[in-house]
Design an enzyme around this catalytic site. Sequence first.
Site, PDB file in Angstrom:
ATOM      1  CE1 TYR A  50       1.434   1.128 -14.432  1.00 36.87           C
ATOM      2  CE2 TYR A  50       1.554  -0.467 -12.662  1.00 36.87           C
ATOM      3  CZ  TYR A  50       0.816   0.231 -13.593  1.00 36.87           C
ATOM      4  OH  TYR A  50      -0.540   0.033 -13.672  1.00 36.87           O
ATOM      5  CE  LYS A  79      -1.971  -3.507 -14.697  1.00 36.03           C
ATOM      6  NZ  LYS A  79      -1.033  -2.879 -13.771  1.00 36.03           N
ATOM      7  CG  HIS A 112      -1.345  -1.262 -19.186  1.00 38.07           C
ATOM      8  ND1 HIS A 112      -0.107  -1.089 -18.628  1.00 38.07           N
ATOM      9  CD2 HIS A 112      -2.192  -0.572 -18.391  1.00 38.07           C
ATOM     10  CE1 HIS A 112      -0.208  -0.338 -17.545  1.00 38.07           C
ATOM     11  NE2 HIS A 112      -1.465  -0.005 -17.385  1.00 38.07           N
TER      12      HIS A 112
HETATM   13  P1  NDP Z   1      -4.935   4.564  -5.615  1.00 41.02           P
HETATM   14  O1  NDP Z   1      -6.383   4.864  -5.685  1.00 41.02           O
HETATM   15  O2  NDP Z   1      -4.480   3.235  -5.132  1.00 41.02           O
HETATM   16  O3  NDP Z   1      -4.278   5.723  -4.729  1.00 41.02           O
HETATM   17  C1  NDP Z   1      -2.918   5.741  -4.412  1.00 41.02           C
HETATM   18  C2  NDP Z   1      -2.689   6.988  -3.568  1.00 41.02           C
HETATM   19  O4  NDP Z   1      -3.400   6.848  -2.323  1.00 41.02           O
HETATM   20  C3  NDP Z   1      -1.250   7.201  -3.195  1.00 41.02           C
HETATM   21  O5  NDP Z   1      -1.039   8.594  -3.222  1.00 41.02           O
HETATM   22  C4  NDP Z   1      -1.148   6.674  -1.762  1.00 41.02           C
HETATM   23  O6  NDP Z   1      -0.161   7.365  -1.037  1.00 41.02           O
HETATM   24  C5  NDP Z   1      -2.524   7.001  -1.231  1.00 41.02           C
HETATM   25  N1  NDP Z   1      -2.983   6.067  -0.187  1.00 41.02           N
HETATM   26  C6  NDP Z   1      -2.823   4.729  -0.158  1.00 41.02           C
HETATM   27  N2  NDP Z   1      -3.424   4.191   0.901  1.00 41.02           N
HETATM   28  C7  NDP Z   1      -3.990   5.214   1.571  1.00 41.02           C
HETATM   29  C8  NDP Z   1      -4.737   5.279   2.761  1.00 41.02           C
HETATM   30  N3  NDP Z   1      -5.028   4.191   3.463  1.00 41.02           N
HETATM   31  N4  NDP Z   1      -5.167   6.505   3.191  1.00 41.02           N
HETATM   32  C9  NDP Z   1      -4.871   7.625   2.486  1.00 41.02           C
HETATM   33  N5  NDP Z   1      -4.146   7.614   1.327  1.00 41.02           N
HETATM   34  C10 NDP Z   1      -3.718   6.413   0.880  1.00 41.02           C
HETATM   35  O7  NDP Z   1      -4.350   4.904  -7.070  1.00 41.02           O
HETATM   36  P2  NDP Z   1      -3.470   4.173  -8.163  1.00 41.02           P
HETATM   37  O8  NDP Z   1      -3.632   4.941  -9.393  1.00 41.02           O
HETATM   38  O9  NDP Z   1      -2.093   3.936  -7.689  1.00 41.02           O
HETATM   39  O10 NDP Z   1      -4.196   2.753  -8.380  1.00 41.02           O
HETATM   40  C11 NDP Z   1      -3.801   1.570  -7.737  1.00 41.02           C
HETATM   41  C12 NDP Z   1      -3.032   0.649  -8.660  1.00 41.02           C
HETATM   42  O11 NDP Z   1      -3.822   0.266  -9.783  1.00 41.02           O
HETATM   43  C13 NDP Z   1      -1.795   1.280  -9.321  1.00 41.02           C
HETATM   44  O12 NDP Z   1      -0.735   1.480  -8.431  1.00 41.02           O
HETATM   45  C14 NDP Z   1      -1.550   0.294 -10.429  1.00 41.02           C
HETATM   46  O13 NDP Z   1      -0.928  -0.876  -9.917  1.00 41.02           O
HETATM   47  C15 NDP Z   1      -2.968   0.008 -10.900  1.00 41.02           C
HETATM   48  N6  NDP Z   1      -3.403   0.884 -12.021  1.00 41.02           N
HETATM   49  C16 NDP Z   1      -3.731   0.292 -13.217  1.00 41.02           C
HETATM   50  C17 NDP Z   1      -4.134   1.037 -14.304  1.00 41.02           C
HETATM   51  C18 NDP Z   1      -4.477   0.359 -15.573  1.00 41.02           C
HETATM   52  O14 NDP Z   1      -4.617   1.045 -16.602  1.00 41.02           O
HETATM   53  N7  NDP Z   1      -4.654  -0.947 -15.589  1.00 41.02           N
HETATM   54  C19 NDP Z   1      -4.243   2.502 -14.231  1.00 41.02           C
HETATM   55  C20 NDP Z   1      -3.938   3.032 -12.916  1.00 41.02           C
HETATM   56  C21 NDP Z   1      -3.555   2.242 -11.876  1.00 41.02           C
HETATM   57  P3  NDP Z   1       1.247   6.738  -0.506  1.00 41.02           P
HETATM   58  O15 NDP Z   1       1.779   5.809  -1.531  1.00 41.02           O
HETATM   59  O16 NDP Z   1       2.088   7.954  -0.349  1.00 41.02           O
HETATM   60  O17 NDP Z   1       0.932   6.067   0.797  1.00 41.02           O
END
Ligand code: NDP
Length: 314
Positions: A50, A79, A112
């Site tokens: 990241y 990871k 990861h």
């Molecule tokens: P999410 O499903 O957590 O969505 C994140 C998005 O949702 C951002 O745009 C955020 O906006 C928005 N958001 C957050 N809270 C709200 C809310 N209450 N209402 C409306 N919109 C909201 O997606 P991610 O892909 O980020 O997944 C979460 C985490 O999982 C990652 O950050 C990472 O740590 C992990 N991950 C791990 C992976 C792996 O391969 N192991 C792959 C992908 C993710 P804003 O920030 O602008 O508020």
Amino acid sequence: MSSKVITLNNGHKMPVVGLGTYKSSPGVVRQAIIDAIEAGYRHFDCAWFYGNETEIGDALREIISSGKVKREDLFITSKLWNNFHRKEKVVLMLKETLSYLKLDYIDLFLVHWPFAFKENGPLWPITEGADAYSDTDYLETWEGMEECVKKGYAKSIGISNFNSEQIDRLLKYCKIKPAVNQVEANPNLNQKKLTKFCKEREIVITAYCPLGRVGEAAERGFPTPTVLDPKVAEIGEKYNKTPAQVVLNYLISLGMVVIPKSVTKSRIIENINVFDFQLNPEELAYLDSCNKDSRVCSLDMFQDHKYYPFNLEF
Ligand code: NDP
């Protein structure tokens, strides 16, 4: 509000809500961590890939040295990235992450992805394709992961994006069982089969993209997130909760840990306030009916890799 905790197969406890940090840019992630601590978060999901672990580490150091929170009250995950799957590389990469995070140990270290890329090749080899792949077996990688525990650099180790066959192959071979499998899960992809499979093997599922990465979904052509479904908003109104809170509560009710990402203070607070209501059987059935087994993170550009995980049903 603080998070409930779940006990892992080695006795360590993991908060059920954590803060995701993918795409939390270095300029804003520090404040997000500070806001999250204020809101009651103690679990942070990070990764070398990241590119923001240095600033996360600065925020953690600030918080710990202010005396607000003790190190032992935090649960920090990171990871191992795909270019570093050779056994000899694993401890070195964790030490690099620890230096960024300014920590002596990590609570959970994950592989990861099950597939590897060449060590000196690109981190995200889209145009290079198979030329950039490495066939380093994740069983070899796991020996390095076990070393991380033996050396005291990781309290727990686990996997991410592993399918059921890969998990059973690893379980036959490992000396230390993975504590967690972190996979995509949201109502579009509820992962009930993989969760049952992992539960039978004492492996906890952490749900990434729990909100379907709602901020980018339309623009990037991802499946429409369930948090945008008017029916889910209606369910939330009954409990005075937002659609995101309904979805997170649902995933927790399926036995998962959730790691919603946000850099917006109000949403950071919202996403941990998910423990004071219980969806009724019809509401749960509606959320179950949203399952389409469709992914945000299919990474299908790597589907010709020997260890690509998503060619199986689960
Ligand atoms: P999410 O499903 O957590 O969505 C994140 C998005 O949702 C951002 O745009 C955020 O906006 C928005 N958001 C957050 N809270 C709200 C809310 N209450 N209402 C409306 N919109 C909201 O997606 P991610 O892909 O980020 O997944 C979460 C985490 O999982 C990652 O950050 C990472 O740590 C992990 N991950 C791990 C992976 C792996 O391969 N192991 C792959 C992908 C993710 P804003 O920030 O602008 O508020």
